[in-house]
Design a protein around this motif. Structure first.
Motif, PDB file in Angstrom:
ATOM      1  N   LEU A   1       1.510   3.431 -11.383  1.00 44.37           N
ATOM      2  CA  LEU A   1       0.609   2.992 -10.315  1.00 44.37           C
ATOM      3  C   LEU A   1       0.231   1.526 -10.480  1.00 44.37           C
ATOM      4  O   LEU A   1       0.169   0.768  -9.512  1.00 44.37           O
TER       5      LEU A   1
ATOM      6  N   MET B   1       4.209  13.120   4.758  1.00 46.16           N
ATOM      7  CA  MET B   1       2.945  12.400   4.534  1.00 46.16           C
ATOM      8  C   MET B   1       3.165  10.885   4.515  1.00 46.16           C
ATOM      9  O   MET B   1       2.326  10.114   4.955  1.00 46.16           O
TER      10      MET B   1
ATOM     11  N   ILE C   1      -5.971   4.987  -3.925  1.00 44.45           N
ATOM     12  CA  ILE C   1      -4.803   5.079  -3.034  1.00 44.45           C
ATOM     13  C   ILE C   1      -4.995   6.154  -1.967  1.00 44.45           C
ATOM     14  O   ILE C   1      -4.539   6.032  -0.839  1.00 44.45           O
ATOM     15  N   LEU C   2      -5.722   7.200  -2.329  1.00 39.99           N
ATOM     16  CA  LEU C   2      -5.864   8.337  -1.408  1.00 39.99           C
ATOM     17  C   LEU C   2      -7.114   8.269  -0.529  1.00 39.99           C
ATOM     18  O   LEU C   2      -7.199   8.989   0.473  1.00 39.99           O
TER      19      LEU C   2
ATOM     20  N   TYR D   1     -10.026  17.538  14.888  1.00 38.34           N
ATOM     21  CA  TYR D   1     -10.989  17.601  13.780  1.00 38.34           C
ATOM     22  C   TYR D   1     -12.417  17.278  14.185  1.00 38.34           C
ATOM     23  O   TYR D   1     -13.338  17.468  13.423  1.00 38.34           O
TER      24      TYR D   1
ATOM     25  N   GLU E   1      -5.228  19.056  -6.519  1.00 42.01           N
ATOM     26  CA  GLU E   1      -5.695  17.906  -7.290  1.00 42.01           C
ATOM     27  C   GLU E   1      -6.072  16.749  -6.352  1.00 42.01           C
ATOM     28  O   GLU E   1      -7.114  16.125  -6.508  1.00 42.01           O
ATOM     29  N   TYR E   2      -5.220  16.489  -5.386  1.00 35.35           N
ATOM     30  CA  TYR E   2      -5.456  15.350  -4.508  1.00 35.35           C
ATOM     31  C   TYR E   2      -6.729  15.548  -3.685  1.00 35.35           C
ATOM     32  O   TYR E   2      -7.503  14.600  -3.476  1.00 35.35           O
TER      33      TYR E   2
ATOM     34  N   LEU F   1       2.799   7.193  -6.285  1.00 28.26           N
ATOM     35  CA  LEU F   1       1.900   8.256  -6.728  1.00 28.26           C
ATOM     36  C   LEU F   1       2.552   9.628  -6.593  1.00 28.26           C
ATOM     37  O   LEU F   1       2.574  10.430  -7.538  1.00 28.26           O
ATOM     38  N   PHE F   2       3.149   9.871  -5.428  1.00 28.30           N
ATOM     39  CA  PHE F   2       3.764  11.180  -5.212  1.00 28.30           C
ATOM     40  C   PHE F   2       5.002  11.388  -6.076  1.00 28.30           C
ATOM     41  O   PHE F   2       5.187  12.432  -6.685  1.00 28.30           O
TER      42      PHE F   2
ATOM     43  N   LYS G   1      -5.590   6.669  -8.460  1.00 35.91           N
ATOM     44  CA  LYS G   1      -5.201   7.715  -7.505  1.00 35.91           C
ATOM     45  C   LYS G   1      -6.237   7.838  -6.383  1.00 35.91           C
ATOM     46  O   LYS G   1      -5.890   7.955  -5.206  1.00 35.91           O
TER      47      LYS G   1
ATOM     48  N   ALA H   1       2.601   1.997  -3.214  1.00 33.11           N
ATOM     49  CA  ALA H   1       1.707   2.624  -4.196  1.00 33.11           C
ATOM     50  C   ALA H   1       1.542   4.115  -3.903  1.00 33.11           C
ATOM     51  O   ALA H   1       1.574   4.956  -4.812  1.00 33.11           O
ATOM     52  N   LEU H   2       1.388   4.444  -2.631  1.00 40.40           N
ATOM     53  CA  LEU H   2       1.237   5.846  -2.249  1.00 40.40           C
ATOM     54  C   LEU H   2       2.487   6.656  -2.596  1.00 40.40           C
ATOM     55  O   LEU H   2       2.405   7.761  -3.151  1.00 40.40           O
TER      56      LEU H   2
ATOM     57  N   GLU I   1       5.747  16.908 -12.826  1.00 35.55           N
ATOM     58  CA  GLU I   1       5.800  18.360 -12.595  1.00 35.55           C
ATOM     59  C   GLU I   1       7.167  18.936 -12.943  1.00 35.55           C
ATOM     60  O   GLU I   1       7.288  20.103 -13.313  1.00 35.55           O
TER      61      GLU I   1
ATOM     62  N   SER J   1       2.150  21.761  -4.650  1.00 34.16           N
ATOM     63  CA  SER J   1       1.367  22.128  -5.818  1.00 34.16           C
ATOM     64  C   SER J   1       0.357  21.044  -6.206  1.00 34.16           C
ATOM     65  O   SER J   1      -0.559  21.288  -6.980  1.00 34.16           O
ATOM     66  N   LEU J   2       0.530  19.844  -5.669  1.00 36.38           N
ATOM     67  CA  LEU J   2      -0.396  18.760  -6.006  1.00 36.38           C
ATOM     68  C   LEU J   2      -1.608  18.738  -5.078  1.00 36.38           C
ATOM     69  O   LEU J   2      -2.575  18.005  -5.322  1.00 36.38           O
TER      70      LEU J   2
ATOM     71  N   GLU K   1      -5.777  19.216   5.164  1.00 32.49           N
ATOM     72  CA  GLU K   1      -4.524  19.604   5.813  1.00 32.49           C
ATOM     73  C   GLU K   1      -3.370  18.660   5.481  1.00 32.49           C
ATOM     74  O   GLU K   1      -2.212  19.076   5.444  1.00 32.49           O
TER      75      GLU K   1
ATOM     76  N   TYR L   1       0.831  -1.203   0.000  1.00 31.30           N
ATOM     77  CA  TYR L   1       0.000   0.000   0.000  1.00 31.30           C
ATOM     78  C   TYR L   1       0.865   1.253   0.000  1.00 31.30           C
ATOM     79  O   TYR L   1       0.669   2.163  -0.806  1.00 31.30           O
TER      80      TYR L   1
ATOM     81  N   ALA M   1       1.529  18.262   0.216  1.00 30.60           N
ATOM     82  CA  ALA M   1       1.936  17.798  -1.106  1.00 30.60           C
ATOM     83  C   ALA M   1       2.170  18.977  -2.057  1.00 30.60           C
ATOM     84  O   ALA M   1       2.354  18.794  -3.257  1.00 30.60           O
TER      85      ALA M   1
END
Lengths: 181, 181, 181, 181, 181, 181
Positions: free
Chosen positions: B58, C1, C62-63, F81, C105-106, B39-40, C59, B35-36, B47, C101-102, C94, B32, C99
């Motif tokens: 992925l 992260m 995974i997120l 939160y 999107e995330y 992604l980053f 994506k 994969a995360l 970018e 500039s991403l 938060e 897991y 991340a």
């Protein structure tokens, strides 16, 4: 070698793990009871007039899974893809070399089990299967399901040269298993 | 195949187990985070103007350890005695066949990782090592010792084509590890 | 992260825990198989001529549970008393900010899942439920009881826009579950 | 008796448990390595010209903790309040009775260990302590602290009649332990 | 004494362990619910006009298993061979001495439970058995089998002086257990 | 309510879990020792001439975490939160309603703890923090690191109205913690 044997305490028996027993016995747990069973079976055979070297049998029981300290308990699903026997043989050889002048004898004993070369080696194989079925039954009695596959080993016990001496034991297990189904 | 993937939740990562982490992460836990991380990293590379197929990366990350559902996480001590790569290749092939028309693509992706055939495959390998070191650091911060061996992977990360982009990340880990020593 | 994501390996899925599965899967375990299932479903839909963005779906998969690294897997019994959705939304926001500039999107992807804003987001929700039922079935096959409640998710799968494509899969699960009762 | 021996797989060694090792070895894990160590020590002694009955030693090693299947591993803190020796003696006797005509011999062997009546019994006691220290060291290398108390056993090993033969082994352990402090 | 009480968190209830519950409740887990049940039962009795000292009952509930911090949860199989009551009595006395001027009172309370000397002591014994059956039922509902033996405690509850007040509770448990069989 | 309280045995204290203690105490484990500590502190205060209702204090100790049976041990990272206090209040109210005529009293007691409305409520809060630090120290002595954060609770104990009576206890803990650093 004593340190490496410590791995056998940490490594789970993967057959149970893959069927959902989340905290199963270790390889050392299994090996211990195989040695205990071998002790009783060998002494019983002797009492029945069979010529058997009990010391030899006990040594084999204690050594028979030692190579798994390096190879781990590679499950059946994997054995289709890799040669476990060959790997364990090589690992056993290299581990026993550390035992110096005893290396040769220990490796010989290991092969007697693996290749069924002696009465004692075959008895430990019988004890090994018996132990697995006792454990399977215990897990079933605890509530675990999904362990039917293991019981195909019953047939191997029944075909064994030792079956006539321990028929009651084997069939007793079979009966208890049936009651659970 | 979904059922078989369930094995990855049950199977421990043996490297930690053998060093005394008694309840270590599962293979799925590891996969897991690979994969995360992938992604980053993939999005970051993009970018930075690198041409990379994020979807491809992925997919590779998700599939790269799937064969261990059959082979288990055979540790380094065992790999000296058996051909893990070959076994996993064959197992991967047979597992992917169940995916029907997608089998070919998935197996191709798997090989891209295993053999480093594509940028995406190599990126997942980079993420795989990174993930292991993050986990090693976390175990060290928890109080576990005896994990130094794993840090030889640092050198591989430093030699990688991706190092220049993620130097800060890699050296940050190295620094935190040093503080623990 | 990446460090925070490590929490997902340590945190149990509380639904199983509260029903007596003493050593259940982690959140990361679950997330991994959701990603794997998403991969297959998305590729299958595409093969069937559905226009779907596979990269986007992966994506999201995974997120989608990442916020639980801060919130934990708050069980149903608690959701009656606190606003899990709101808490996870804020936490996700938060976490993604790190991340750079991403982030935008995330967070957008995360909302697509949470609020069902896109085909891809809804597909991951479908995969999320499917994964839970596969796990429930596996625990049932192991011998665990008391998991009937989870199967109400079957209805949601049947009402889904994706049901027609994966009817066989869903009903196959339902059948295996029935056999266990 | 094989079923009862299954308890030894389930029961933790309480000494570790009480010092915070949350998932410690089982009694069977320990017994297994005691048997393995006994095998090596006995064979070594024999090579050195000592007259020792290896079979006898192995039997004692396998049987020496069997009574704990009924008594459990009552820790030192409790032994001040109850007579563990007496309890185990009675339990051993009753367990061995199930072994029929072998009962007498097995109980005799058990007493040789417990009361140090034979060279073989004392060797297993030596192996028992050695095993405990190897395990203590392994836990220390893993990161566990608070295990100093166990090392008082070192003195007993040094005073033993077997020390001269296995001095290197004992002092090697002592050295590794010191490096950890 | 607070440190020693920490042992109760680490020590498993051996009754469950020996029947295959691999990760059972701790002694502290059990003691906590005994205290909670005692609170409700005592308050209920009082509401029903029974003269009962609730404070006394709660103190007994909290203290009743404290001696197990030194003795551990010696299972029934062992109690045949050793005098658990005597050992716990002595250990309790020595532990309470640390409480200085309160020692005498606490030891008196402990004896009220152990020897059934007061209404409050007997109520905690009732709560203790009730708690065990609730736990047995929960394990059965989870899928564990092999726990029938524990239900002989039902008879003791039915013969108790408190049965008439909590008949519904006791018989409700009995009914739920029967449904499981 | 007794059944729901069973959840407290199954649910881990997430603070430890998130710092890598892989098999931490349960909420019930913690609650048990809080009750034990409260018993000693309350009796000590009384001996020192403070007017305190020991029964009241014990009831609060037993009830104070009961709402977590529904809410779980939501960690600090999540409390930013979501409104844990509000959720537990509502859950406590609904759980206590099952206690019939006692509901009102129990809810009042719960609020005395939560809102510090009475001497007894504040004493349990003191005991709650003390218990956590004792546990932190035990984990540190076992070898776990990374627990420094918890020790900020020391300041709260020092500022408490009860500090003057239990200064020795608090500072003893602080000293043992420092020795570990």
């Amino acid at each position: 070698m004593f340190f490496e044997a410590g791995n056998l305490k940490k490594l789970p028996r993967t057959g149970w793990l893959l069927r959902g027993v989340s905290n199963p016995e270790s390889i050392a747990d299994h090996s211990y009871r195989v040695a205990l069973i071998t002790l009783f079976l060998a002494d019983s055979l002797k009492e029945n007039g069979i010529e058997i070297d009990v010391e030899r049998a006990l040594k084999i029981a204690i050594l028979h899974d030692l190579a798994e300290a390096r190879i781990t308990d590679v499950p059946l699903t994997a054995q289709y893809y890799l040669d476990k026997g060959k790997a364990e043989k090589k690992a056993a050889m290299e581990m026993f070399i550390k035992a110096g002048s005893l290396a040769k004898e220990y490796f010989r004993l290991w092969r007697e089990y693996e290749e069924g070369l002696s009465l004692e080696g075959r008895l430990v194989k019988f004890a090994d299967k018996l132990e697995m079925l006792i454990q399977a039954l215990e897990y079933e009695q605890t509530g675990f399901k999904n362990l039917d596959e293991f019981w195909s080993a019953l047939e191997k016990l029944r075909e064994s040269e030792f079956y006539e001496y321990f028929k009651e034991l084997v069939e007793g297990l079979a009966r208890l298993h049936k009651q659970k189904l």
